[in-house]
Design a protein around this motif. Sequence first.
Motif, PDB file in Angstrom:
ATOM      1  N   VAL A 189       0.867  -1.187   0.000  1.00 47.13           N
ATOM      2  CA  VAL A 189       0.000   0.000   0.000  1.00 47.13           C
ATOM      3  C   VAL A 189       0.902   1.234   0.000  1.00 47.13           C
ATOM      4  O   VAL A 189       1.898   1.251   0.723  1.00 47.13           O
ATOM      5  N   PRO A 190       0.592   2.259  -0.799  1.00 48.44           N
ATOM      6  CA  PRO A 190       1.433   3.469  -0.768  1.00 48.44           C
ATOM      7  C   PRO A 190       1.549   4.006   0.662  1.00 48.44           C
ATOM      8  O   PRO A 190       0.535   4.188   1.337  1.00 48.44           O
ATOM      9  N   ALA A 191       2.790   4.232   1.094  1.00 44.76           N
ATOM     10  CA  ALA A 191       3.005   4.639   2.489  1.00 44.76           C
ATOM     11  C   ALA A 191       2.699   6.116   2.702  1.00 44.76           C
ATOM     12  O   ALA A 191       2.569   6.578   3.829  1.00 44.76           O
ATOM     13  N   CYS A 192       2.574   6.858   1.611  1.00 44.32           N
ATOM     14  CA  CYS A 192       2.443   8.303   1.712  1.00 44.32           C
ATOM     15  C   CYS A 192       0.988   8.714   1.573  1.00 44.32           C
ATOM     16  O   CYS A 192       0.360   8.500   0.540  1.00 44.32           O
ATOM     17  N   ARG A 193       0.442   9.311   2.614  1.00 40.32           N
ATOM     18  CA  ARG A 193      -0.944   9.764   2.564  1.00 40.32           C
ATOM     19  C   ARG A 193      -1.090  10.933   1.586  1.00 40.32           C
ATOM     20  O   ARG A 193      -0.115  11.524   1.161  1.00 40.32           O
ATOM     21  N   PHE A 194      -2.348  11.269   1.288  1.00 34.57           N
ATOM     22  CA  PHE A 194      -2.611  12.236   0.227  1.00 34.57           C
ATOM     23  C   PHE A 194      -1.851  13.551   0.389  1.00 34.57           C
ATOM     24  O   PHE A 194      -1.228  14.040  -0.542  1.00 34.57           O
ATOM     25  N   ASP A 195      -1.908  14.127   1.597  1.00 37.70           N
ATOM     26  CA  ASP A 195      -1.323  15.463   1.741  1.00 37.70           C
ATOM     27  C   ASP A 195      -0.007  15.455   2.525  1.00 37.70           C
ATOM     28  O   ASP A 195       0.426  16.475   3.036  1.00 37.70           O
ATOM     29  N   GLU A 196       0.627  14.290   2.599  1.00 33.13           N
ATOM     30  CA  GLU A 196       1.905  14.178   3.301  1.00 33.13           C
ATOM     31  C   GLU A 196       3.065  14.529   2.374  1.00 33.13           C
ATOM     32  O   GLU A 196       2.948  14.391   1.159  1.00 33.13           O
ATOM     33  N   ALA A 197       4.195  14.933   2.988  1.00 32.17           N
ATOM     34  CA  ALA A 197       5.388  15.230   2.181  1.00 32.17           C
ATOM     35  C   ALA A 197       5.929  13.937   1.563  1.00 32.17           C
ATOM     36  O   ALA A 197       5.937  12.885   2.192  1.00 32.17           O
ATOM     37  N   TRP A 198       6.369  14.043   0.332  1.00 29.22           N
ATOM     38  CA  TRP A 198       6.831  12.875  -0.422  1.00 29.22           C
ATOM     39  C   TRP A 198       8.314  12.601  -0.182  1.00 29.22           C
ATOM     40  O   TRP A 198       9.119  13.525  -0.132  1.00 29.22           O
ATOM     41  N   HIS A 199       8.653  11.328   0.000  1.00 25.22           N
ATOM     42  CA  HIS A 199      10.059  10.906  -0.002  1.00 25.22           C
ATOM     43  C   HIS A 199      10.220   9.829  -1.054  1.00 25.22           C
ATOM     44  O   HIS A 199       9.356   8.961  -1.173  1.00 25.22           O
ATOM     45  N   GLU A 200      11.318   9.862  -1.775  1.00 29.05           N
ATOM     46  CA  GLU A 200      11.483   8.906  -2.877  1.00 29.05           C
ATOM     47  C   GLU A 200      11.456   7.458  -2.406  1.00 29.05           C
ATOM     48  O   GLU A 200      11.084   6.559  -3.158  1.00 29.05           O
ATOM     49  N   ARG A 201      11.801   7.214  -1.134  1.00 30.30           N
ATOM     50  CA  ARG A 201      11.774   5.824  -0.666  1.00 30.30           C
ATOM     51  C   ARG A 201      10.367   5.227  -0.703  1.00 30.30           C
ATOM     52  O   ARG A 201      10.202   4.007  -0.685  1.00 30.30           O
ATOM     53  N   TYR A 202       9.331   6.075  -0.774  1.00 34.79           N
ATOM     54  CA  TYR A 202       7.965   5.551  -0.809  1.00 34.79           C
ATOM     55  C   TYR A 202       7.656   4.751  -2.078  1.00 34.79           C
ATOM     56  O   TYR A 202       6.675   4.029  -2.129  1.00 34.79           O
ATOM     57  N   ILE A 203       8.473   4.917  -3.098  1.00 34.61           N
ATOM     58  CA  ILE A 203       8.204   4.175  -4.333  1.00 34.61           C
ATOM     59  C   ILE A 203       9.133   2.952  -4.464  1.00 34.61           C
ATOM     60  O   ILE A 203       9.007   2.160  -5.387  1.00 34.61           O
ATOM     61  N   ASP A 204      10.052   2.775  -3.500  1.00 33.64           N
ATOM     62  CA  ASP A 204      11.048   1.702  -3.600  1.00 33.64           C
ATOM     63  C   ASP A 204      10.426   0.328  -3.832  1.00 33.64           C
ATOM     64  O   ASP A 204      10.826  -0.402  -4.732  1.00 33.64           O
ATOM     65  N   ASP A 205       9.450  -0.020  -2.990  1.00 33.45           N
ATOM     66  CA  ASP A 205       8.859  -1.353  -3.077  1.00 33.45           C
ATOM     67  C   ASP A 205       8.211  -1.573  -4.446  1.00 33.45           C
ATOM     68  O   ASP A 205       8.437  -2.595  -5.096  1.00 33.45           O
ATOM     69  N   PHE A 206       7.453  -0.583  -4.903  1.00 34.69           N
ATOM     70  CA  PHE A 206       6.795  -0.720  -6.200  1.00 34.69           C
ATOM     71  C   PHE A 206       7.838  -0.832  -7.321  1.00 34.69           C
ATOM     72  O   PHE A 206       7.710  -1.661  -8.220  1.00 34.69           O
ATOM     73  N   ARG A 207       8.887  -0.001  -7.225  1.00 36.79           N
ATOM     74  CA  ARG A 207       9.917  -0.014  -8.267  1.00 36.79           C
ATOM     75  C   ARG A 207      10.615  -1.377  -8.327  1.00 36.79           C
ATOM     76  O   ARG A 207      10.831  -1.932  -9.403  1.00 36.79           O
ATOM     77  N   GLU A 208      10.937  -1.905  -7.149  1.00 38.86           N
ATOM     78  CA  GLU A 208      11.600  -3.214  -7.124  1.00 38.86           C
ATOM     79  C   GLU A 208      10.735  -4.284  -7.770  1.00 38.86           C
ATOM     80  O   GLU A 208      11.210  -5.109  -8.544  1.00 38.86           O
ATOM     81  N   ARG A 209       9.444  -4.262  -7.452  1.00 42.43           N
ATOM     82  CA  ARG A 209       8.564  -5.303  -7.988  1.00 42.43           C
ATOM     83  C   ARG A 209       8.388  -5.183  -9.500  1.00 42.43           C
ATOM     84  O   ARG A 209       8.466  -6.168 -10.216  1.00 42.43           O
ATOM     85  N   ILE A 210       8.143  -3.989  -9.974  1.00 42.51           N
ATOM     86  CA  ILE A 210       7.912  -3.863 -11.425  1.00 42.51           C
ATOM     87  C   ILE A 210       9.199  -4.206 -12.189  1.00 42.51           C
ATOM     88  O   ILE A 210       9.153  -4.841 -13.245  1.00 42.51           O
TER      89      ILE A 210
END
Length: 443
Positions: A189-210
């Motif tokens: 599940v995306p770790a970053c809520r709608f209005d939270e500050a973004w960190h690139e690590r939030y996409i790590d899991d998705f990037r690894e899988r794809i």
Amino acid sequence: MDREQNQRFVWDEEQLSDRDRRHVWHPYASMYNPPRAYPVSRARGVRLTLLDGRELIDGMSSWWAAIHGYNHPRLNRAIRDQLEKMAHVMFGGLTHEPAVKLATRLVDLTPSALDKVFFCDSGSVAVEVAIKMAIQYWQALGRSRKSKLLTIRGGYHGDTFGAMSVCDPVTGMHSLFSAILTAQHFAEVPACRFDEAWHERYIDDFRERITAVRDELAAVILEPIVQGAGGMRFYSPVFLERVRDLCTKHEVLLILDEIATGFGRTGKLFASEYAGVSPDMMCLGKAMTGGYMTLAATLTTKQISEAISRAEPKAFMHGPTFMGNPMACAVSLASIDVLLESPWRERVSRIERQLKRELSACSALPEVKDVRVLGAIGVVELAHPVRLPEVTQAFVDRGVWIRPFGRLVYTMPPFIIEEDDLEKITSAIVEVVSRHCSNRNRG
Ligand SMILES: *Cc1c(COP(=O)(O)O)cnc(C)c1O
């Protein structure tokens, strides 16, 4: 019909409820000692009238759909006018004005790359159609190994087999069928809520899988920004931007399921506008007819449609009997006109402000884990699942219609709701959550 016969068809509430419980199987319901469903006799504006005369303010829009409220004169007229011309004709080899106009309208409203419209009867089928299109596309290009899907946990895409395979494996309630469901790939599940500050690590899991499974992926499928029936979560638009870039980079199609979010619910006409991304396919449904009739659509690009159409068997292999129903298309066109002619952005943002203000009282309650609001969607997440019949009855006693599921008490009212009616919904939520949802009183 003589009087006695006639009377047999005028059932009172008791008789109706009794036969309902005996013969009618409701969604996700038991037929052994089923809880009673409330018989509705009429609905107008934001009010449902029960058979016993009680009125309920609708907090659900009949599952995201009735955005203009009920019994809307223009939507009624659109169906009546179409009915006088024809109720339905087959769509193989025949066409008609409502379908052509609606397809043109949808193409105009959605991102410019989306150019072709396939009509179907329900959201689940729109998802099946998107999955089949993705698979046929890669086969057409001679890359038939690309047949799997990647999605994120916490999603909901419908109850048919292809759609079930990409629902959240835990909250999706489909584990019974796991033996025959296609095993798909899931990212966190995306770790970053709608209005939270973004960190690139939030996409790590998705990037690894794809990256790991790109050669077997036909498509990524996601609900943009708002995950609906899989958990009512709102995630960062940046996540969606990154997903779009990764799909392009790894040659994977992107299917956006806007069935719940489409037509203004989140404050944008389509939720993907928050991220400014354009998918390869988009699924629409629910509010598309303003809640009047079942109709859904899968949109795709010229490039995908042409690749599918050039390869054998030179056609897309799907065709529902009631495809492009003229009455459903006509009422959908009317619903889109009513929406776009209305001050819907102001209405949705007024609802958003009021939900934020009035539901915040729930945050202090010990049984509440989280309160979140986006557009005309308000969610109170509890620590424990609700006792559904008791809680539903408590809402009905307060004159509102709210249907929680699991640990979620939520509302997505019709856009036309007035401030005082919405206040009745939010105060009922605060009261019912504090009186009926605490763990102390659990029986
Ligand atoms: C409701 C829903 C579906 C399924 O639509 P049905 O019309 O119930 O088949 C699919 N995807 C999303 C995001 C939905 O909210």
